[in-house]
Design a protein around this motif. Sequence first.
Motif, mmCIF file in Angstrom:
data_model
loop_
_atom_site.group_PDB
_atom_site.id
_atom_site.type_symbol
_atom_site.label_atom_id
_atom_site.label_comp_id
_atom_site.label_asym_id
_atom_site.label_seq_id
_atom_site.Cartn_x
_atom_site.Cartn_y
_atom_site.Cartn_z
ATOM 1 N N GLU A 82 -20.186 -8.432 19.172
ATOM 2 C CA GLU A 82 -21.341 -9.454 19.468
ATOM 3 C C GLU A 82 -20.796 -10.428 20.471
ATOM 4 O OE1 GLU A 82 -22.552 -11.254 15.773
ATOM 5 O OE2 GLU A 82 -23.659 -9.206 15.422
ATOM 6 N N ALA A 83 -19.518 -10.706 20.476
ATOM 7 C CA ALA A 83 -18.978 -11.663 21.670
ATOM 8 C C ALA A 83 -18.702 -11.155 22.826
ATOM 9 C CB ALA A 83 -17.877 -12.632 20.999
ATOM 10 N N ARG A 84 -18.991 -9.598 22.803
ATOM 11 C CA ARG A 84 -18.445 -8.717 23.950
ATOM 12 C C ARG A 84 -17.126 -8.905 24.198
ATOM 13 N NH1 ARG A 84 -23.258 -6.586 26.101
ATOM 14 N NH2 ARG A 84 -24.973 -8.044 25.707
ATOM 15 N N VAL A 127 -15.408 -6.823 9.686
ATOM 16 C CA VAL A 127 -16.425 -8.061 10.142
ATOM 17 C C VAL A 127 -15.844 -8.709 11.381
ATOM 18 C CG1 VAL A 127 -17.048 -10.131 9.011
ATOM 19 C CG2 VAL A 127 -17.326 -8.188 7.830
ATOM 20 N N LEU A 128 -14.582 -8.881 11.356
ATOM 21 C CA LEU A 128 -13.984 -9.400 12.611
ATOM 22 C C LEU A 128 -14.463 -8.422 14.013
ATOM 23 C CD1 LEU A 128 -10.537 -10.443 11.234
ATOM 24 C CD2 LEU A 128 -12.676 -11.818 11.727
ATOM 25 N N ASP A 129 -14.191 -7.094 13.894
ATOM 26 C CA ASP A 129 -14.636 -6.311 14.744
ATOM 27 C C ASP A 129 -15.849 -6.447 15.323
ATOM 28 O OD1 ASP A 129 -12.054 -5.315 14.999
ATOM 29 O OD2 ASP A 129 -12.639 -3.487 14.045
ATOM 30 N N LEU A 130 -16.735 -6.626 14.390
ATOM 31 C CA LEU A 130 -18.372 -6.871 14.658
ATOM 32 C C LEU A 130 -18.590 -8.257 15.314
ATOM 33 C CD1 LEU A 130 -21.212 -5.718 14.416
ATOM 34 C CD2 LEU A 130 -21.426 -6.880 12.174
ATOM 35 N N SER A 131 -17.913 -9.093 14.823
ATOM 36 C CA SER A 131 -18.070 -10.312 15.600
ATOM 37 C C SER A 131 -17.402 -10.386 17.183
ATOM 38 C CB SER A 131 -17.378 -11.600 14.896
ATOM 39 O OG SER A 131 -15.994 -11.326 14.730
ATOM 40 N N LYS A 132 -16.476 -9.651 17.261
ATOM 41 C CA LYS A 132 -15.854 -9.389 18.817
ATOM 42 C C LYS A 132 -16.827 -8.512 19.649
ATOM 43 C CE LYS A 132 -11.024 -9.178 17.662
ATOM 44 N NZ LYS A 132 -9.776 -8.122 17.708
#
Length: 186
Positions: free
Chosen positions: A56-58, A49-54
Amino acid sequence: ELRTPLNAILGFSEIIKSAAFGPIGSNYREYAGDIHSSGAHLLSLINEVLDLSKLEARQFELVEQHVNLVDLVESSTRFVEPQAQKGRVGLSHSIEPAVSLIRADERRMRQILINILANAVKFTPPGGQVGLAVRRTGKGLLIQISDTGIGIPADKIEMAMEPFSQVEAGVFQDLGSFAQFAGEDD
């Protein structure tokens, strides 16, 4: 903040599992192992989940290095083996002898393999088979995961690939499933 209490659970379950403070019953050791495995899986999900947010934030970066593919495949299948045994699903892997080192992000590759293998095991009925095969092709490397599970109908694949979406289980017939990844040689 999510990782801190989870790391405590992992640490305490490891202490219990190893009987660091004296002997414990085998059932308790097994339960501690289950707690540790479940905690490690939950930590992995949190990291995803944290990787996915990274992503999305590029701000996501791959950590590429030389990875022993044999070790990676064996550790990934070992991780899924208890789930396969519990579901009475056969789990096997084969690696072409010429394939050994690849250049990849080891953590991400392990995550991919475990996720796909676990999904294949989850949707394969008792007595079914899940296999992982690795071989070189003319274009690079082929990592193929196949199973005798329920499969995904062609018209649902696009939906299944969307983040946080899921195809309803049991709505399709026994189609079998197949996933493969091909990469260029480094």
